[in-house]
Write a protein that holds these residues in place. Sequence first.
Motif, PDB file in Angstrom:
ATOM      1  N   ALA A  98       0.840  -1.206   0.000  1.00 30.11           N
ATOM      2  CA  ALA A  98       0.000   0.000   0.000  1.00 30.11           C
ATOM      3  C   ALA A  98       0.874   1.254   0.000  1.00 30.11           C
ATOM      4  CB  ALA A  98      -0.929  -0.005   1.212  1.00 30.11           C
ATOM      5  N   ALA A  99       1.986   1.213   0.736  1.00 30.64           N
ATOM      6  CA  ALA A  99       2.901   2.357   0.776  1.00 30.64           C
ATOM      7  C   ALA A  99       3.523   2.621  -0.585  1.00 30.64           C
ATOM      8  CB  ALA A  99       3.999   2.109   1.818  1.00 30.64           C
ATOM      9  N   ARG A 100       3.835   1.560  -1.327  1.00 31.89           N
ATOM     10  CA  ARG A 100       4.411   1.748  -2.665  1.00 31.89           C
ATOM     11  C   ARG A 100       3.389   2.394  -3.605  1.00 31.89           C
ATOM     12  NH1 ARG A 100       9.110  -0.743  -4.028  1.00 31.89           N
ATOM     13  NH2 ARG A 100       9.050   0.904  -5.611  1.00 31.89           N
ATOM     14  N   PHE A 101       2.132   1.945  -3.510  1.00 28.28           N
ATOM     15  CA  PHE A 101       1.079   2.572  -4.317  1.00 28.28           C
ATOM     16  C   PHE A 101       0.921   4.046  -3.932  1.00 28.28           C
ATOM     17  CE2 PHE A 101      -0.554  -1.709  -5.461  1.00 28.28           C
ATOM     18  CZ  PHE A 101      -0.862  -1.489  -6.794  1.00 28.28           C
ATOM     19  N   THR A 158       2.466   7.775   2.607  1.00 25.48           N
ATOM     20  CA  THR A 158       3.489   6.767   2.335  1.00 25.48           C
ATOM     21  C   THR A 158       4.283   6.451   3.596  1.00 25.48           C
ATOM     22  OG1 THR A 158       3.712   7.497   0.027  1.00 25.48           O
ATOM     23  CG2 THR A 158       5.547   6.249   0.961  1.00 25.48           C
ATOM     24  N   VAL A 159       4.693   7.503   4.290  1.00 26.46           N
ATOM     25  CA  VAL A 159       5.476   7.329   5.517  1.00 26.46           C
ATOM     26  C   VAL A 159       4.668   6.559   6.561  1.00 26.46           C
ATOM     27  CG1 VAL A 159       6.580   8.532   7.437  1.00 26.46           C
ATOM     28  CG2 VAL A 159       6.880   9.373   5.104  1.00 26.46           C
ATOM     29  N   GLN A 160       3.398   6.948   6.756  1.00 26.83           N
ATOM     30  CA  GLN A 160       2.553   6.291   7.751  1.00 26.83           C
ATOM     31  C   GLN A 160       2.377   4.808   7.436  1.00 26.83           C
ATOM     32  OE1 GLN A 160      -1.090   8.547   7.781  1.00 26.83           O
ATOM     33  NE2 GLN A 160      -0.025  10.474   8.160  1.00 26.83           N
ATOM     34  N   LEU A 161       2.091   4.499   6.169  1.00 30.00           N
ATOM     35  CA  LEU A 161       1.872   3.106   5.780  1.00 30.00           C
ATOM     36  C   LEU A 161       3.173   2.294   5.867  1.00 30.00           C
ATOM     37  CD1 LEU A 161      -0.433   3.770   2.698  1.00 30.00           C
ATOM     38  CD2 LEU A 161      -1.112   2.559   4.775  1.00 30.00           C
ATOM     39  N   ALA A 162       4.282   2.899   5.437  1.00 27.95           N
ATOM     40  CA  ALA A 162       5.565   2.193   5.451  1.00 27.95           C
ATOM     41  C   ALA A 162       6.001   1.877   6.874  1.00 27.95           C
ATOM     42  CB  ALA A 162       6.627   3.030   4.747  1.00 27.95           C
ATOM     43  N   GLU A 163       5.870   2.854   7.758  1.00 30.64           N
ATOM     44  CA  GLU A 163       6.273   2.615   9.146  1.00 30.64           C
ATOM     45  C   GLU A 163       5.365   1.585   9.808  1.00 30.64           C
ATOM     46  OE1 GLU A 163       6.449   6.479  10.928  1.00 30.64           O
ATOM     47  OE2 GLU A 163       8.528   6.791  10.296  1.00 30.64           O
ATOM     48  N   ALA A 164       4.066   1.616   9.485  1.00 29.60           N
ATOM     49  CA  ALA A 164       3.154   0.611  10.042  1.00 29.60           C
ATOM     50  C   ALA A 164       3.498  -0.782   9.534  1.00 29.60           C
ATOM     51  CB  ALA A 164       1.715   0.953   9.675  1.00 29.60           C
ATOM     52  N   LEU A 214      11.502   2.939   3.034  1.00 34.30           N
ATOM     53  CA  LEU A 214      10.551   3.734   2.270  1.00 34.30           C
ATOM     54  C   LEU A 214      10.207   5.027   3.007  1.00 34.30           C
ATOM     55  CD1 LEU A 214       8.969   3.910  -0.312  1.00 34.30           C
ATOM     56  CD2 LEU A 214       7.120   2.622   0.758  1.00 34.30           C
ATOM     57  N   ALA A 215      10.186   4.972   4.332  1.00 34.19           N
ATOM     58  CA  ALA A 215       9.950   6.192   5.102  1.00 34.19           C
ATOM     59  C   ALA A 215      11.091   7.190   4.875  1.00 34.19           C
ATOM     60  CB  ALA A 215       9.830   5.850   6.587  1.00 34.19           C
ATOM     61  N   ARG A 267      19.340   8.548   7.199  1.00 33.95           N
ATOM     62  CA  ARG A 267      18.346   7.554   7.613  1.00 33.95           C
ATOM     63  C   ARG A 267      18.376   6.292   6.760  1.00 33.95           C
ATOM     64  NH1 ARG A 267      12.470   9.940   8.767  1.00 33.95           N
ATOM     65  NH2 ARG A 267      12.264   7.737   9.298  1.00 33.95           N
ATOM     66  N   ALA A 268      19.053   6.350   5.612  1.00 37.26           N
ATOM     67  CA  ALA A 268      19.029   5.222   4.685  1.00 37.26           C
ATOM     68  C   ALA A 268      19.930   4.088   5.154  1.00 37.26           C
ATOM     69  CB  ALA A 268      19.471   5.690   3.299  1.00 37.26           C
ATOM     70  N   HIS A 269      19.547   2.878   4.771  1.00 31.27           N
ATOM     71  CA  HIS A 269      20.358   1.697   5.065  1.00 31.27           C
ATOM     72  C   HIS A 269      20.869   1.043   3.787  1.00 31.27           C
ATOM     73  CE1 HIS A 269      19.344   1.825   9.316  1.00 31.27           C
ATOM     74  NE2 HIS A 269      18.070   1.984   8.987  1.00 31.27           N
ATOM     75  N   GLY A 270      20.020   0.933   2.777  1.00 33.72           N
ATOM     76  CA  GLY A 270      20.407   0.244   1.553  1.00 33.72           C
ATOM     77  C   GLY A 270      21.220   1.107   0.616  1.00 33.72           C
ATOM     78  N   ARG A 271      21.972   0.451  -0.280  1.00 29.77           N
ATOM     79  CA  ARG A 271      22.811   1.154  -1.248  1.00 29.77           C
ATOM     80  C   ARG A 271      21.970   1.997  -2.200  1.00 29.77           C
ATOM     81  NH1 ARG A 271      28.055  -0.773  -2.334  1.00 29.77           N
ATOM     82  NH2 ARG A 271      27.768  -0.219  -4.531  1.00 29.77           N
ATOM     83  N   ARG A 272      20.823   1.454  -2.643  1.00 32.44           N
ATOM     84  CA  ARG A 272      20.011   2.156  -3.635  1.00 32.44           C
ATOM     85  C   ARG A 272      19.564   3.519  -3.132  1.00 32.44           C
ATOM     86  NH1 ARG A 272      18.588   3.127  -8.914  1.00 32.44           N
ATOM     87  NH2 ARG A 272      16.373   3.631  -9.090  1.00 32.44           N
TER      88      ARG A 272
END
Length: 435
Positions: A188-191, A215-221, A227-228, A258-263
């Motif tokens: 849902a967050a991606r949408f 997006t932030v609310q859905l991703a964190e949930a 994504l947040a 805040r990022a963790h991944g390389r992308r």
Amino acid sequence: MPPGQPAFGEELRRRRYESDQSLAQLAKKVHISRSYLSKIEGGKAKPGGKLARLLDSRLNAGGQLVALLAPPPQRSTPAPEPTGSGAWSLRLHADGASDFTSGDPATLAAGGPPSVVAHCVIAPGLPEETPVEEALPVFQTLFHEYRRLGQCCGPAVVIPLSGAATAALRGLVHGAPPAQRGVVLRLAARFAEYTGWMWQEAGDDRAARCWTDQTVQLAEAGGDRELAAYALLRQAELALYQGDSLATVELARAATARAHGRRLRELAAQREAQGHALLGDENACRRALDRGAELAGGSGLQGDGSPALGGTHLPDLTAFVRAWCLHELGDPEAAVALLDTGRESIAPYAVRARARHDARLALALAGAGRVERACEVAESVARDVMATDSATVRSDVRQLRSALTTRSKHPAVRDALPIIAASLRGAPGAGTGHR
């Protein structure tokens, strides 16, 4: 202007004297007349951002000259929190228009004015036997297809579809087994994130921010911290297209932290580089570009198999961003060389990505004095913009129109300008508004 800070023209003249250049010599390097440069130095004319960056670059000012024109950091007004109990209403009007809102289920059920010919309310609280395992793969396929659809259609086509999918997944999560709720929320967050991007393409930054907040609310949930963090980059992108270079750099750095991944760190470095380019700080820009290049690569997929965050339709995003920055820093020839490479690799269906790529190529060609080819590419961009109704690409097309207008006596320019003007007015039925 802060007390004690020199005026742009005054500092420009001082640096020109220090570099031992005449008015005519510097004017030729930035493609303006000697008299206009004299007016800028005398405070009788104010340069635009592009010209200021060229002057800064030609005088090796390291962004200090551009900073004299930069507005103070803007504090964005927080987007309103989504209202209601989580119910959503999708209405189709007799004229073909549609609207998509959230609110109280009882209020939404009223339907609205007589012009509404179809009305659907999507509310949470689906029964426990909802077949999540069967439904989820369908939504995953829809996500891929909507992204593809957004490459060839305007936001007015895509927004109701991706928005409705977001709402449906929010409802689906209530009937999902606990072990699957995180997966549903993350999708849902991606949408929601893609819907926010489409609103930006439609030219509605307020709606884009609101959807980014969702997006932030859905991703964190759903337990998706990455994504947040990506939402910060979406805010940085909004700042970039508003010309707020300082906020662009600040938000990109916050995303990096805040990022963790390389992308995501790659995308944050690229966005920071673009902010530095707007500031005219070539050294900081190149450092950020190099950092992004070191992080580039990978399969293009995340751990759960969903597409990588950010744009995926440009064949070489690293080269595109570097070319974008080089053009802003006053090196259009180098930008042309990068953008010409791999241009044919853009998928035929990716009209939006091609428009974004070619708009920057046409700008670089115009800056390099290659007028006929710039006009040829510009006409192609104009047609693509009318098909996709892209507000962000139109911002580049406006720059292109200004660059070509200075050469309005050229036959190719006279032919191209009406086509460009038509694309800036928008195409009939295209909708309300690079990936």
